[in-house]
Design a protein around this motif. Structure first.
Motif, PDB file in Angstrom:
ATOM      1  N   TYR A 129     -15.830  22.586   3.062  1.00  0.00           N
ATOM      2  CA  TYR A 129     -15.183  23.870   3.352  1.00  0.00           C
ATOM      3  C   TYR A 129     -14.420  24.376   2.123  1.00  0.00           C
ATOM      4  CZ  TYR A 129     -15.425  21.490   7.901  1.00  0.00           C
ATOM      5  OH  TYR A 129     -15.827  20.786   9.014  1.00  0.00           O
ATOM      6  N   SER A 137     -17.948  27.360   5.101  1.00  0.00           N
ATOM      7  CA  SER A 137     -18.236  25.955   5.315  1.00  0.00           C
ATOM      8  C   SER A 137     -19.733  25.729   5.182  1.00  0.00           C
ATOM      9  CB  SER A 137     -17.722  25.455   6.662  1.00  0.00           C
ATOM     10  OG  SER A 137     -18.566  25.873   7.690  1.00  0.00           O
ATOM     11  N   PHE A 181      -8.319  25.587  -1.561  1.00  0.00           N
ATOM     12  CA  PHE A 181      -8.473  24.196  -1.151  1.00  0.00           C
ATOM     13  C   PHE A 181      -9.903  23.939  -0.697  1.00  0.00           C
ATOM     14  CE2 PHE A 181      -4.297  22.447  -1.355  1.00  0.00           C
ATOM     15  CZ  PHE A 181      -3.417  23.499  -1.121  1.00  0.00           C
ATOM     16  N   SER A 226     -15.434  17.036   6.107  1.00  0.00           N
ATOM     17  CA  SER A 226     -15.335  16.328   7.379  1.00  0.00           C
ATOM     18  C   SER A 226     -16.708  15.771   7.748  1.00  0.00           C
ATOM     19  CB  SER A 226     -14.829  17.242   8.501  1.00  0.00           C
ATOM     20  OG  SER A 226     -15.830  18.175   8.877  1.00  0.00           O
ATOM     21  N   GLY A 229     -18.870  15.791  10.845  1.00  0.00           N
ATOM     22  CA  GLY A 229     -19.065  16.307  12.186  1.00  0.00           C
ATOM     23  C   GLY A 229     -17.937  17.217  12.621  1.00  0.00           C
ATOM     24  N   GLU A 230     -18.022  17.620  13.888  1.00  0.00           N
ATOM     25  CA  GLU A 230     -17.110  18.650  14.394  1.00  0.00           C
ATOM     26  C   GLU A 230     -15.800  18.074  14.902  1.00  0.00           C
ATOM     27  OE1 GLU A 230     -18.843  21.627  16.989  1.00  0.00           O
ATOM     28  OE2 GLU A 230     -17.166  21.314  18.345  1.00  0.00           O
ATOM     29  N   VAL A 231     -15.828  16.880  15.442  1.00  0.00           N
ATOM     30  CA  VAL A 231     -14.641  16.343  16.084  1.00  0.00           C
ATOM     31  C   VAL A 231     -13.650  15.790  15.082  1.00  0.00           C
ATOM     32  CG1 VAL A 231     -13.798  14.586  17.704  1.00  0.00           C
ATOM     33  CG2 VAL A 231     -15.951  15.793  18.147  1.00  0.00           C
ATOM     34  N   TYR A 232     -14.161  15.324  13.999  1.00  0.00           N
ATOM     35  CA  TYR A 232     -13.310  14.599  13.078  1.00  0.00           C
ATOM     36  C   TYR A 232     -12.534  15.514  12.150  1.00  0.00           C
ATOM     37  CZ  TYR A 232     -15.893  10.729  14.915  1.00  0.00           C
ATOM     38  OH  TYR A 232     -16.446   9.838  15.771  1.00  0.00           O
ATOM     39  N   GLU A 233     -11.396  14.955  11.685  1.00  0.00           N
ATOM     40  CA  GLU A 233     -10.471  15.751  10.890  1.00  0.00           C
ATOM     41  C   GLU A 233     -11.053  16.104   9.536  1.00  0.00           C
ATOM     42  OE1 GLU A 233     -10.054  12.707  11.976  1.00  0.00           O
ATOM     43  OE2 GLU A 233      -9.259  11.379  10.419  1.00  0.00           O
ATOM     44  N   GLN A 234     -10.496  17.158   8.959  1.00  0.00           N
ATOM     45  CA  GLN A 234     -10.880  17.573   7.633  1.00  0.00           C
ATOM     46  C   GLN A 234      -9.931  16.955   6.618  1.00  0.00           C
ATOM     47  OE1 GLN A 234     -11.499  21.852   7.394  1.00  0.00           O
ATOM     48  NE2 GLN A 234     -12.346  21.885   9.454  1.00  0.00           N
ATOM     49  N   TYR A 235     -10.518  16.470   5.534  1.00  0.00           N
ATOM     50  CA  TYR A 235      -9.761  15.913   4.431  1.00  0.00           C
ATOM     51  C   TYR A 235      -9.711  16.952   3.313  1.00  0.00           C
ATOM     52  CZ  TYR A 235     -10.073  11.340   6.657  1.00  0.00           C
ATOM     53  OH  TYR A 235      -9.953  10.298   7.539  1.00  0.00           O
ATOM     54  N   PHE A 236      -8.499  17.215   2.845  1.00  0.00           N
ATOM     55  CA  PHE A 236      -8.301  18.277   1.864  1.00  0.00           C
ATOM     56  C   PHE A 236      -8.154  17.746   0.449  1.00  0.00           C
ATOM     57  CE2 PHE A 236      -7.670  22.283   4.171  1.00  0.00           C
ATOM     58  CZ  PHE A 236      -7.716  21.807   5.470  1.00  0.00           C
ATOM     59  N   GLY A 237      -8.643  18.539  -0.492  1.00  0.00           N
ATOM     60  CA  GLY A 237      -8.419  18.253  -1.890  1.00  0.00           C
ATOM     61  C   GLY A 237      -7.024  18.707  -2.302  1.00  0.00           C
ATOM     62  N   TYR A 294      -9.677  21.391  19.909  1.00  0.00           N
ATOM     63  CA  TYR A 294      -9.140  20.254  19.181  1.00  0.00           C
ATOM     64  C   TYR A 294      -7.886  20.771  18.458  1.00  0.00           C
ATOM     65  CZ  TYR A 294     -13.953  18.580  19.748  1.00  0.00           C
ATOM     66  OH  TYR A 294     -15.166  18.221  20.254  1.00  0.00           O
ATOM     67  N   PHE A 350      -4.576  19.896  15.664  1.00  0.00           N
ATOM     68  CA  PHE A 350      -4.193  19.071  14.524  1.00  0.00           C
ATOM     69  C   PHE A 350      -2.813  19.494  14.012  1.00  0.00           C
ATOM     70  CE2 PHE A 350      -8.540  17.554  13.822  1.00  0.00           C
ATOM     71  CZ  PHE A 350      -9.292  18.566  14.397  1.00  0.00           C
ATOM     72  N   TYR A 398      -0.968  19.117  10.242  1.00  0.00           N
ATOM     73  CA  TYR A 398      -1.081  18.730   8.848  1.00  0.00           C
ATOM     74  C   TYR A 398       0.275  18.904   8.172  1.00  0.00           C
ATOM     75  CZ  TYR A 398      -6.227  18.631   8.811  1.00  0.00           C
ATOM     76  OH  TYR A 398      -7.548  18.322   9.029  1.00  0.00           O
ATOM     77  N   LEU A 417      -3.225  19.230   1.792  1.00  0.00           N
ATOM     78  CA  LEU A 417      -2.796  18.956   3.159  1.00  0.00           C
ATOM     79  C   LEU A 417      -3.195  17.551   3.572  1.00  0.00           C
ATOM     80  CD1 LEU A 417      -3.254  22.179   2.976  1.00  0.00           C
ATOM     81  CD2 LEU A 417      -3.113  22.053   5.450  1.00  0.00           C
ATOM     82  N   LEU A 474      -3.424  14.973   6.945  1.00  0.00           N
ATOM     83  CA  LEU A 474      -3.422  14.953   8.402  1.00  0.00           C
ATOM     84  C   LEU A 474      -2.333  14.043   8.931  1.00  0.00           C
ATOM     85  CD1 LEU A 474      -5.036  15.841  10.999  1.00  0.00           C
ATOM     86  CD2 LEU A 474      -6.102  13.574  10.868  1.00  0.00           C
ATOM     87  N   LYS A 532      -4.044  14.148  15.421  1.00  0.00           N
ATOM     88  CA  LYS A 532      -5.020  15.061  16.003  1.00  0.00           C
ATOM     89  C   LYS A 532      -5.173  14.791  17.501  1.00  0.00           C
ATOM     90  CE  LYS A 532      -8.926  11.999  15.146  1.00  0.00           C
ATOM     91  NZ  LYS A 532     -10.234  11.789  14.492  1.00  0.00           N
ATOM     92  N   ASN A 582     -16.353  23.648  13.642  1.00  0.00           N
ATOM     93  CA  ASN A 582     -15.208  22.971  13.028  1.00  0.00           C
ATOM     94  C   ASN A 582     -14.401  23.888  12.130  1.00  0.00           C
ATOM     95  OD1 ASN A 582     -13.509  20.816  12.862  1.00  0.00           O
ATOM     96  ND2 ASN A 582     -14.672  19.722  11.320  1.00  0.00           N
TER      97      ASN A 582
END
Lengths: 112, 114
Positions: A33, A48, A90, A94, A96-104, B32, B34, B36, B44, B46, B49, B100
């Motif tokens: 993303y 995305s 940024f 991630s 899939g859809e359920v899991y959290e996004q990790y940011f740079g 869902y 979250f 952050y 950011l 997490l 969640k 997402n």
């Protein structure tokens, strides 16, 4: 072993120039993303990609063009930069859809 | 369309006091949710969640949040604030089947005073 990395961290350029921001993730995620954070810290999704395919394009000017050469990379190219493009960009990823996004760590773009 | 409202753009607490950051969401389907955290000049991270398992969710650094469907809320709490908790906190919602796409609230700046 940074999970999501972006280059450059700071980018100062003049109006009208073309610039690129690179993003790489080593988490094996299938979705990446781009978000824009404005001067008031408001975060908004721009694009995305899932497995190199564009799935979200949030009414971003077509001066912005994302490119995903492979699953681990998502670059952002910006043509004809304007003052209003100044922001922190940024990248995130991630699985899939359920899991959290990790940011740079973000790229602070300043257009003068 | 989904949206997130964070009440209070600035919250100030004393060290050791309860932290309560408010988040209300609007979504056509159970989303869902979250939280952050963003430290100055950083990306950011997490905190926690909610994805339809337990409604009370525990996160990192002693934070937790409770999903209350009847109130469409997902408030963030921590029993005892520490100086290192000073940061910007963002609540975000992702609609199921929405690719997402995270929709963020406007953020709450938490200040912790001695």
């Amino acid at each position: 072993d940074t999970a999501v990395s972006q280059t450059p961290k700071y980018l100062v350029t003049q109006m009208g120039n073309d610039k690129s921001i690179k993003c790489e993730q080593n988490l094996g995620h299938d979705t990446m993303y781009w978000y824009k954070q404005d001067s008031k810290k408001f975060l908004k999704i721009m694009f995305s990609y899932n497995n190199k395919e564009l799935i979200i394009n949030e009414t971003v000017p077509n001066r912005f063009s994302p490119k995903s050469p492979d699953k681990a990379h998502l670059n952002l190219h910006i043509n004809s930069l304007e003052l209003g493009d100044s922001a922190v960009y940024f990248c995130a990823s991630s699985q899939g859809e359920v899991y959290e996004q990790y940011f740079g760590p973000g790229t602070r773009l300043t257009v003068t | 369309a989904q949206s997130v409202t964070q009440l209070g753009s600035h919250v100030s607490v004393s060290e050791g006091a309860l932290v309560l950051l408010r988040c209300n969401y609007s979504s056509s389907v159970p989303p869902y949710l979250f939280w952050y955290v963003q430290y100055p000049n950083q990306g950011l991270q997490l905190l926690l969640k909610y994805t339809s398992a337990a409604t009370l969710v525990k996160g990192i650094n002693g934070f937790e949040a409770e999903f209350k469907k009847s109130e469409t809320s997902f408030h963030l709490t921590k029993p005892s604030a520490h100086m290192s908790d000073a940061a910007e906190y963002f609540c975000a919602v992702s609609e199921r089947g929405g690719g997402n796409k995270l929709t963020f609230g406007t953020g709450t700046q938490l200040k912790v005073e001695l």
